[in-house]
Design a protein around this motif. Structure first.
Motif, PDB file in Angstrom:
ATOM      1  N   SER A 109      11.663   9.595  -4.997  1.00  0.00           N
ATOM      2  CA  SER A 109      11.315  10.044  -6.354  1.00  0.00           C
ATOM      3  C   SER A 109      11.348   8.903  -7.351  1.00  0.00           C
ATOM      4  CB  SER A 109      12.258  11.169  -6.806  1.00  0.00           C
ATOM      5  OG  SER A 109      12.149  12.284  -5.941  1.00  0.00           O
ATOM      6  N   THR A 110      11.035   7.691  -6.880  1.00  0.00           N
ATOM      7  CA  THR A 110      10.976   6.530  -7.775  1.00  0.00           C
ATOM      8  C   THR A 110       9.626   5.819  -7.732  1.00  0.00           C
ATOM      9  OG1 THR A 110      11.859   5.035  -6.080  1.00  0.00           O
ATOM     10  CG2 THR A 110      13.463   6.123  -7.536  1.00  0.00           C
ATOM     11  N   GLY A 111       8.666   6.359  -6.983  1.00  0.00           N
ATOM     12  CA  GLY A 111       7.345   5.753  -6.918  1.00  0.00           C
ATOM     13  C   GLY A 111       7.083   4.952  -5.661  1.00  0.00           C
ATOM     14  N   VAL A 112       8.064   4.827  -4.762  1.00  0.00           N
ATOM     15  CA  VAL A 112       7.890   4.009  -3.567  1.00  0.00           C
ATOM     16  C   VAL A 112       6.829   4.595  -2.643  1.00  0.00           C
ATOM     17  CG1 VAL A 112       9.025   3.099  -1.508  1.00  0.00           C
ATOM     18  CG2 VAL A 112      10.218   3.062  -3.705  1.00  0.00           C
ATOM     19  N   SER A 113       6.838   5.912  -2.443  1.00  0.00           N
ATOM     20  CA  SER A 113       5.827   6.538  -1.585  1.00  0.00           C
ATOM     21  C   SER A 113       4.420   6.222  -2.070  1.00  0.00           C
ATOM     22  CB  SER A 113       6.015   8.062  -1.550  1.00  0.00           C
ATOM     23  OG  SER A 113       7.194   8.420  -0.908  1.00  0.00           O
ATOM     24  N   TRP A 114       4.232   6.351  -3.373  1.00  0.00           N
ATOM     25  CA  TRP A 114       2.915   6.098  -3.960  1.00  0.00           C
ATOM     26  C   TRP A 114       2.471   4.672  -3.707  1.00  0.00           C
ATOM     27  CZ3 TRP A 114      -0.161   9.689  -6.491  1.00  0.00           C
ATOM     28  CH2 TRP A 114      -1.299   9.177  -7.121  1.00  0.00           C
ATOM     29  N   ARG A 115       3.387   3.715  -3.911  1.00  0.00           N
ATOM     30  CA  ARG A 115       3.034   2.309  -3.743  1.00  0.00           C
ATOM     31  C   ARG A 115       2.733   1.975  -2.290  1.00  0.00           C
ATOM     32  NH1 ARG A 115       1.423   2.496  -8.584  1.00  0.00           N
ATOM     33  NH2 ARG A 115       3.087   2.613 -10.149  1.00  0.00           N
ATOM     34  N   LEU A 116       3.462   2.585  -1.368  1.00  0.00           N
ATOM     35  CA  LEU A 116       3.181   2.343   0.042  1.00  0.00           C
ATOM     36  C   LEU A 116       1.802   2.853   0.428  1.00  0.00           C
ATOM     37  CD1 LEU A 116       6.657   3.193   1.620  1.00  0.00           C
ATOM     38  CD2 LEU A 116       5.443   1.023   1.891  1.00  0.00           C
ATOM     39  N   VAL A 117       1.465   4.061   0.001  1.00  0.00           N
ATOM     40  CA  VAL A 117       0.149   4.613   0.339  1.00  0.00           C
ATOM     41  C   VAL A 117      -0.947   3.822  -0.365  1.00  0.00           C
ATOM     42  CG1 VAL A 117      -1.316   6.661   0.258  1.00  0.00           C
ATOM     43  CG2 VAL A 117       1.100   6.892   0.830  1.00  0.00           C
ATOM     44  N   GLU A 118      -0.693   3.390  -1.588  1.00  0.00           N
ATOM     45  CA  GLU A 118      -1.668   2.578  -2.309  1.00  0.00           C
ATOM     46  C   GLU A 118      -1.928   1.266  -1.572  1.00  0.00           C
ATOM     47  OE1 GLU A 118      -2.362   2.258  -6.970  1.00  0.00           O
ATOM     48  OE2 GLU A 118      -0.578   1.157  -6.331  1.00  0.00           O
ATOM     49  N   ALA A 119      -0.872   0.670  -1.017  1.00  0.00           N
ATOM     50  CA  ALA A 119      -1.041  -0.567  -0.266  1.00  0.00           C
ATOM     51  C   ALA A 119      -1.834  -0.346   1.017  1.00  0.00           C
ATOM     52  CB  ALA A 119       0.323  -1.174   0.060  1.00  0.00           C
ATOM     53  N   THR A 120      -1.618   0.798   1.696  1.00  0.00           N
ATOM     54  CA  THR A 120      -2.396   1.074   2.901  1.00  0.00           C
ATOM     55  C   THR A 120      -3.862   1.304   2.560  1.00  0.00           C
ATOM     56  OG1 THR A 120      -1.942   3.472   2.860  1.00  0.00           O
ATOM     57  CG2 THR A 120      -0.428   2.076   4.111  1.00  0.00           C
ATOM     58  N   GLU A 121      -4.121   1.915   1.415  1.00  0.00           N
ATOM     59  CA  GLU A 121      -5.509   2.103   0.985  1.00  0.00           C
ATOM     60  C   GLU A 121      -6.192   0.747   0.822  1.00  0.00           C
ATOM     61  OE1 GLU A 121      -8.078   3.834  -2.820  1.00  0.00           O
ATOM     62  OE2 GLU A 121      -5.898   3.579  -2.942  1.00  0.00           O
ATOM     63  N   ASP A 122      -5.543  -0.167   0.111  1.00  0.00           N
ATOM     64  CA  ASP A 122      -6.125  -1.495  -0.096  1.00  0.00           C
ATOM     65  C   ASP A 122      -6.305  -2.235   1.228  1.00  0.00           C
ATOM     66  OD1 ASP A 122      -6.384  -1.345  -2.883  1.00  0.00           O
ATOM     67  OD2 ASP A 122      -4.317  -1.967  -3.193  1.00  0.00           O
ATOM     68  N   LEU A 123      -5.324  -2.118   2.110  1.00  0.00           N
ATOM     69  CA  LEU A 123      -5.401  -2.783   3.402  1.00  0.00           C
ATOM     70  C   LEU A 123      -6.538  -2.218   4.236  1.00  0.00           C
ATOM     71  CD1 LEU A 123      -4.085  -4.881   5.253  1.00  0.00           C
ATOM     72  CD2 LEU A 123      -2.518  -3.091   6.024  1.00  0.00           C
ATOM     73  N   ALA A 124      -6.720  -0.891   4.209  1.00  0.00           N
ATOM     74  CA  ALA A 124      -7.809  -0.264   4.967  1.00  0.00           C
ATOM     75  C   ALA A 124      -9.171  -0.729   4.451  1.00  0.00           C
ATOM     76  CB  ALA A 124      -7.693   1.255   4.877  1.00  0.00           C
ATOM     77  N   ILE A 125      -9.295  -0.879   3.149  1.00  0.00           N
ATOM     78  CA  ILE A 125     -10.554  -1.380   2.577  1.00  0.00           C
ATOM     79  C   ILE A 125     -10.823  -2.795   3.071  1.00  0.00           C
ATOM     80  CG2 ILE A 125     -11.679  -2.102   0.433  1.00  0.00           C
ATOM     81  CD1 ILE A 125     -10.303   0.299  -0.920  1.00  0.00           C
ATOM     82  N   GLN A 126      -9.792  -3.640   3.038  1.00  0.00           N
ATOM     83  CA  GLN A 126      -9.959  -5.012   3.502  1.00  0.00           C
ATOM     84  C   GLN A 126     -10.331  -5.070   4.981  1.00  0.00           C
ATOM     85  OE1 GLN A 126      -6.872  -7.894   2.111  1.00  0.00           O
ATOM     86  NE2 GLN A 126      -5.974  -6.072   1.183  1.00  0.00           N
ATOM     87  N   ALA A 127      -9.813  -4.118   5.767  1.00  0.00           N
ATOM     88  CA  ALA A 127     -10.095  -4.087   7.199  1.00  0.00           C
ATOM     89  C   ALA A 127     -11.480  -3.537   7.506  1.00  0.00           C
ATOM     90  CB  ALA A 127      -9.036  -3.246   7.922  1.00  0.00           C
TER      91      ALA A 127
END
Length: 238
Positions: free
Chosen positions: A145-163
């Protein structure tokens, strides 16, 4: 959502150029030229809580297998009902088991300073080679409940785009309203794809539903001129 893994065979890594970017309130994503899948993916986060400082998210290298192992075993110990495997299944596995796991999928680690805050994995979708799947999401109890889940999923989104993937899938139990709500807030939409739930997830519904996120950049947003990628969305504290 903080400990909601997704199972299935994962595809191999694809070559990437990873760099540094910032995500959060009034921030934009940009890539700095670089090479190799082990380059740091760093997300500077501004979260409206009293005790949150900067969170970094990075892709773990194979040589960091023991770091991944430690937080993975912690996840199995603290959230046994959320994972297919059990602590007993993996606690005594040897180094090669963990090295092999590191090379099957991307393993992303969130940290605050040098303290691990959570992990998530990114792999190829079982049915569609142009799509990726986010799975194995886990956040340590004191960082929820501090935003970590959101940031992790956001990072996977960016990584998937790069891939080079065009879609990102996320499987949740049909009765897991919290996880479905998180996915919808992030931008995922429900699909007609279903699969039987794992025995440990039957309390969240007898089936799992696939949610999907399109990965084409939003051309209506002001892009970062160094990346051509739209500004990151602003997310809730999750």
């Amino acid at each position: 959502m903080d400990a909601n893994p997704l199972s299935g065979q994962r595809g191999p890594h694809r070559p990437l150029e990873l760099g540094f970017w910032h995500a959060g309130r009034h921030a934009q994503n940009g890539l700095r030229p670089g090479g190799g899948r082990a380059r740091l993916v760093s997300i500077g986060v501004t979260v409206d809580t009293m005790d949150m400082s900067e969170i970094s998210v990075r892709v773990l290298d194979e040589s960091e297998w023991s770091l991944y192992r430690d937080i993975r075993l912690r996840a199995l110990a603290e959230s046994p009902g959320s994972f297919t495997a059990t602590l007993a299944d993996e606690a005594d596995r040897d180094e090669q088991f963990w090295r092999d796991r590191m090379t099957r999928s991307y393993r992303l680690l969130a940290e605050r300073g040098e303290r691990p805050q959570g992990i998530v994995s990114l792999g190829s979708d079982e049915q569609d080679p142009t799509a990726a799947e986010v799975f194995g999401l886990y956040v340590v109890p004191d960082a929820r409940s501090t935003g970590v889940s959101w940031r992790l999923v956001e990072a996977t989104e960016d990584l998937a785009i790069q891939a080079g993937y065009t879609q990102l899938y996320y499987w949740v139990g049909t009765d897991n309203a919290r996880a479905i709500g998180f996915g919808k807030n992030f931008g995922f939409r429900t699909t007609d794809r279903r699969r039987p739930a794992r025995p440990s997830d039957l309390h969240q519904g007898e089936d799992e539903i696939a949610m999907v996120l399109g990965l084409e950049p939003d051309t209506t947003s002001a892009p970062n001129p160094t990346s051509g990628k739209a500004a990151t969305r602003e997310g809730p504290i999750s």
